[in-house]
Design a protein around this motif. Structure first.
Motif, PDB file in Angstrom:
ATOM      1  N   ASN A   1       4.125   8.156  -8.060  1.00  0.00           N
ATOM      2  CA  ASN A   1       4.892   7.248  -7.194  1.00  0.00           C
ATOM      3  C   ASN A   1       6.383   7.551  -7.257  1.00  0.00           C
ATOM      4  OD1 ASN A   1       2.767   5.700  -6.087  1.00  0.00           O
ATOM      5  ND2 ASN A   1       2.686   4.425  -7.910  1.00  0.00           N
ATOM      6  N   ALA A   2       6.712   8.840  -7.278  1.00  0.00           N
ATOM      7  CA  ALA A   2       8.113   9.257  -7.310  1.00  0.00           C
ATOM      8  C   ALA A   2       8.796   8.889  -5.995  1.00  0.00           C
ATOM      9  CB  ALA A   2       8.210  10.756  -7.556  1.00  0.00           C
TER      10      ALA A   2
ATOM     11  N   ILE B   1       0.842  -1.199   0.000  1.00  0.00           N
ATOM     12  CA  ILE B   1       0.000   0.000   0.000  1.00  0.00           C
ATOM     13  C   ILE B   1       0.874   1.246   0.000  1.00  0.00           C
ATOM     14  CG2 ILE B   1      -1.733   1.307   1.289  1.00  0.00           C
ATOM     15  CD1 ILE B   1      -2.711  -1.372   2.448  1.00  0.00           C
ATOM     16  N   GLY B   2       1.884   1.250   0.829  1.00  0.00           N
ATOM     17  CA  GLY B   2       2.753   2.419   0.943  1.00  0.00           C
ATOM     18  C   GLY B   2       3.457   2.774  -0.346  1.00  0.00           C
ATOM     19  N   GLU B   3       3.809   1.765  -1.141  1.00  0.00           N
ATOM     20  CA  GLU B   3       4.546   1.997  -2.385  1.00  0.00           C
ATOM     21  C   GLU B   3       3.630   2.277  -3.573  1.00  0.00           C
ATOM     22  OE1 GLU B   3       7.135  -1.367  -3.047  1.00  0.00           O
ATOM     23  OE2 GLU B   3       7.717  -1.397  -0.928  1.00  0.00           O
ATOM     24  N   ASN B   4       2.372   1.801  -3.506  1.00  0.00           N
ATOM     25  CA  ASN B   4       1.546   1.797  -4.714  1.00  0.00           C
ATOM     26  C   ASN B   4       0.231   2.563  -4.631  1.00  0.00           C
ATOM     27  OD1 ASN B   4       3.263  -0.108  -6.257  1.00  0.00           O
ATOM     28  ND2 ASN B   4       2.681  -1.549  -4.655  1.00  0.00           N
ATOM     29  N   SER B   5      -0.085   3.173  -3.481  1.00  0.00           N
ATOM     30  CA  SER B   5      -1.358   3.882  -3.362  1.00  0.00           C
ATOM     31  C   SER B   5      -1.157   5.372  -3.103  1.00  0.00           C
ATOM     32  CB  SER B   5      -2.208   3.275  -2.238  1.00  0.00           C
ATOM     33  OG  SER B   5      -3.425   3.993  -2.125  1.00  0.00           O
ATOM     34  N   PRO B   6      -1.092   6.181  -4.164  1.00  0.00           N
ATOM     35  CA  PRO B   6      -0.953   7.631  -3.979  1.00  0.00           C
ATOM     36  C   PRO B   6      -2.084   8.233  -3.155  1.00  0.00           C
ATOM     37  CG  PRO B   6      -0.546   7.027  -6.271  1.00  0.00           C
ATOM     38  CD  PRO B   6      -1.097   5.811  -5.596  1.00  0.00           C
ATOM     39  N   ASN B   7      -3.292   7.710  -3.333  1.00  0.00           N
ATOM     40  CA  ASN B   7      -4.454   8.255  -2.640  1.00  0.00           C
ATOM     41  C   ASN B   7      -4.332   8.076  -1.127  1.00  0.00           C
ATOM     42  OD1 ASN B   7      -7.206   9.239  -2.280  1.00  0.00           O
ATOM     43  ND2 ASN B   7      -7.749   7.101  -1.916  1.00  0.00           N
ATOM     44  N   ILE B   8      -3.922   6.882  -0.693  1.00  0.00           N
ATOM     45  CA  ILE B   8      -3.775   6.632   0.741  1.00  0.00           C
ATOM     46  C   ILE B   8      -2.664   7.493   1.311  1.00  0.00           C
ATOM     47  CG2 ILE B   8      -3.178   4.910   2.475  1.00  0.00           C
ATOM     48  CD1 ILE B   8      -5.987   4.595   1.342  1.00  0.00           C
ATOM     49  N   ARG B   9      -1.531   7.577   0.602  1.00  0.00           N
ATOM     50  CA  ARG B   9      -0.436   8.420   1.082  1.00  0.00           C
ATOM     51  C   ARG B   9      -0.875   9.865   1.218  1.00  0.00           C
ATOM     52  NH1 ARG B   9       2.775   5.597  -2.961  1.00  0.00           N
ATOM     53  NH2 ARG B   9       2.646   7.503  -4.214  1.00  0.00           N
ATOM     54  N   LEU B  10      -1.605  10.363   0.221  1.00  0.00           N
ATOM     55  CA  LEU B  10      -2.055  11.750   0.235  1.00  0.00           C
ATOM     56  C   LEU B  10      -2.960  12.013   1.429  1.00  0.00           C
ATOM     57  CD1 LEU B  10      -2.203  14.530  -1.145  1.00  0.00           C
ATOM     58  CD2 LEU B  10      -4.140  13.653  -2.476  1.00  0.00           C
ATOM     59  N   GLN B  11      -3.901  11.113   1.674  1.00  0.00           N
ATOM     60  CA  GLN B  11      -4.813  11.289   2.804  1.00  0.00           C
ATOM     61  C   GLN B  11      -4.074  11.262   4.138  1.00  0.00           C
ATOM     62  OE1 GLN B  11      -8.736   9.290   2.775  1.00  0.00           O
ATOM     63  NE2 GLN B  11      -8.149   8.440   0.803  1.00  0.00           N
ATOM     64  N   ILE B  12      -3.048  10.438   4.221  1.00  0.00           N
ATOM     65  CA  ILE B  12      -2.296  10.342   5.472  1.00  0.00           C
ATOM     66  C   ILE B  12      -1.534  11.632   5.760  1.00  0.00           C
ATOM     67  CG2 ILE B  12      -0.323   9.210   6.597  1.00  0.00           C
ATOM     68  CD1 ILE B  12      -1.252   6.595   5.199  1.00  0.00           C
ATOM     69  N   ILE B  13      -0.845  12.159   4.739  1.00  0.00           N
ATOM     70  CA  ILE B  13       0.095  13.256   5.006  1.00  0.00           C
ATOM     71  C   ILE B  13      -0.487  14.644   4.800  1.00  0.00           C
ATOM     72  CG2 ILE B  13       2.069  11.789   4.468  1.00  0.00           C
ATOM     73  CD1 ILE B  13       2.350  13.090   1.803  1.00  0.00           C
ATOM     74  N   GLU B  14      -1.726  14.746   4.256  1.00  0.00           N
ATOM     75  CA  GLU B  14      -2.254  16.072   3.971  1.00  0.00           C
ATOM     76  C   GLU B  14      -2.556  16.873   5.245  1.00  0.00           C
ATOM     77  OE1 GLU B  14      -5.805  15.776   1.698  1.00  0.00           O
ATOM     78  OE2 GLU B  14      -6.887  14.560   3.170  1.00  0.00           O
ATOM     79  N   ARG B  15      -2.635  16.203   6.391  1.00  0.00           N
ATOM     80  CA  ARG B  15      -2.878  16.910   7.652  1.00  0.00           C
ATOM     81  C   ARG B  15      -1.660  16.836   8.583  1.00  0.00           C
ATOM     82  NH1 ARG B  15      -8.626  14.789   9.696  1.00  0.00           N
ATOM     83  NH2 ARG B  15      -8.029  16.067  11.493  1.00  0.00           N
TER      84      ARG B  15
ATOM     85  N   VAL C   1       9.122   7.513  -0.918  1.00  0.00           N
ATOM     86  CA  VAL C   1       8.523   6.211  -1.207  1.00  0.00           C
ATOM     87  C   VAL C   1       9.665   5.301  -1.639  1.00  0.00           C
ATOM     88  CG1 VAL C   1       6.892   4.922  -2.621  1.00  0.00           C
ATOM     89  CG2 VAL C   1       6.347   7.266  -1.924  1.00  0.00           C
ATOM     90  N   LEU C   2       9.951   4.288  -0.840  1.00  0.00           N
ATOM     91  CA  LEU C   2      11.080   3.400  -1.119  1.00  0.00           C
ATOM     92  C   LEU C   2      10.610   1.947  -1.145  1.00  0.00           C
ATOM     93  CD1 LEU C   2      13.937   4.873   1.123  1.00  0.00           C
ATOM     94  CD2 LEU C   2      13.605   5.174  -1.338  1.00  0.00           C
ATOM     95  N   PRO C   3      10.762   1.265  -2.274  1.00  0.00           N
ATOM     96  CA  PRO C   3      10.429  -0.162  -2.313  1.00  0.00           C
ATOM     97  C   PRO C   3      11.295  -0.939  -1.328  1.00  0.00           C
ATOM     98  CG  PRO C   3      10.726   0.713  -4.535  1.00  0.00           C
ATOM     99  CD  PRO C   3      11.214   1.767  -3.581  1.00  0.00           C
TER     100      PRO C   3
END
Length: 387
Positions: free
Chosen positions: A353-354, A323-337, A366-368
């Motif tokens: 996924n830069a 999830i951490g490597e492949n879900s931009p949406n989840i990452r965005l929701q986590i860090i936007e606040r 984001v590190l594999p």
């Protein structure tokens, strides 16, 4: 040197493997997994830049390993497998380094089966199968708990009678092989972060957060077992122990029934009532799916804040795992606040996924992860002649 190293990572529904050319820095020749064991098993294989997936007959982990061995035999080119490295989820209170898996060690590790029922029995079953297949190979165990063995006392103990701490009831932490790889990779690619305070988020079917200071694990969201912390695919994450007492009293639930509920029927699956798969939930319009995702995001964000307090600050945040490597949406929701931690999202970089997905003073990466490489390195070190 023509010898080969095989790594094996056996879970409840999959067996991952990687084959390496034995050297001081092992070179990966091929990797893959038998997945969907118990439902619709298939073999996923990758060599070089090409890969393929095909259905196979594998009813359990032993049969899955048989499939893997038959598939990798042509890649051995007549060379022997000199060492087999295994991911072992629970190493107990003392093991802080890889170890040879002798019969005495295996017997001791089996005592931790109740603490990691989704993983430990399968880990040990794979060791026995590998010993039968490669009776002359060195079998090395690499422990997910080892990376966390130097926690400060207050991050390891529970507020229950002290005698239980002495008996081994403590916070162990897990996903250590992943955190070991990612923490070293981060410093290699960004030497300016050497000795800094890093919060790492391993988000996948199993999920946890780890606080690292100067390369050393200080705290983990997972505790005595891989149940604690943030919610996972089918595991509950943090839970008020009073709930278990309540269910025992009012529902008459046994330890076996509670174990099944907490490991198999909870987490994203239990919350959504739809699926344990984050990708399925993200694409669903069902209210249950939306709420499961929101709860997951909330708990991850809350744990990041707790880890920042533990470290008295944060110098970098890292996402890894499926999830951490492949879900931009989840990452965005986590860090936007998380702006109060100096984090500002680079939306375009995140969507792509830069490697770096932030603009603010606190970098977010984001590190594999590559647990297999950590295992192979440990086997290579064990095989190296003593000087």
């Amino acid at each position: 040197m023509g010898q080969r190293i095989l790594t094996v990572n056996a879970g409840s529904s999959s067996v991952k493997f990687a084959l390496y050319k034995s050297a001081a820095s092992p070179e990966c020749l091929a990797r893959g997994q038998v997945q969907g064991i118990g439902s619709s098993p298939s073999f996923k294989f990758k060599k070089g830049g090409s890969g393929a997936t095909e259905p196979v007959d594998a009813k359990d982990q032993d049969q899955a390993l048989d499939v893997i061995l038959s598939e990798i035999t042509p890649l051995l080119d007549g060379q022997e497998v000199a060492g087999v490295g295994h991911r072992i989820v629970h190493g107990g209170p003392l093991r802080a380094a890889p170890a040879e898996l002798t019969e005495d060690v295996l017997a001791d590790l089996a005592t931790f089966n109740p603490l990691a029922p989704l993983h430990q029995p399968h880990n040990l079953s794979a060791v026995k199968a590998a010993k039968r297949a490669f009776p002359y190979a060195l079998q090395i165990g690499c422990f997910d708990t080892a990376f966390h063995r130097n926690h400060p006392w207050e991050n390891d103990i529970y507020a229950i009678p002290r005698k239980y701490y002495k008996q081994g009831v403590k916070r162990y932490g897990f996903h250590g092989l992943s955190y070991d790889y990612v923490s070293h990779q981060l410093v290699r690619e960004h030497p300016e972060l050497h000795g800094k305070r890093i919060i790492m988020c391993h988000l996948g079917s199993g999920a946890s957060i780890c606080a690292v200071n100067n390369g050393v694990s200080i705290s983990s969201s997972m505790g005595f077992s891989p149940l604690d912390g943030i919610p996972m695919s089918t595991r509950s994450g943090h839970l008020d122990p009073g709930i278990l007492l309540y269910l025992m009293e009012t529902e008459g639930m046994t330890a076996k029934e509670l174990t099944h509920m907490l490991y198999y029927d909870s987490g994203l699956l239990g919350l959504s009532g739809i699926s344990h798969d984050m990708q399925v939930l993200e694409n669903s319009d069902e209210q249950g799916a939306k709420e499961a995702v929101e709860y997951f995001v909330y708990r991850v964000r809350r744990e990041i804040g707790a880890m920042a307090a533990t470290l008295s600050g944060i110098d970098a945040l890292v996402f890894c795992g499926g999830i951490g490597e492949n879900s931009p949406n989840i990452r965005l929701q986590i860090i936007e606040r998380l702006g109060f931690l100096g984090i500002t999202t680079d939306a375009d970089a995140n969507a792509q996924n830069a490697t770096r997905i932030s603009k603010g003073p606190t970098p977010v990466f984001v590190l594999p992860t590559d647990e297999e490489q950590v295992i192979a390195n440990a086997v290579a070190k064990a095989l190296a002649p003593a000087h």
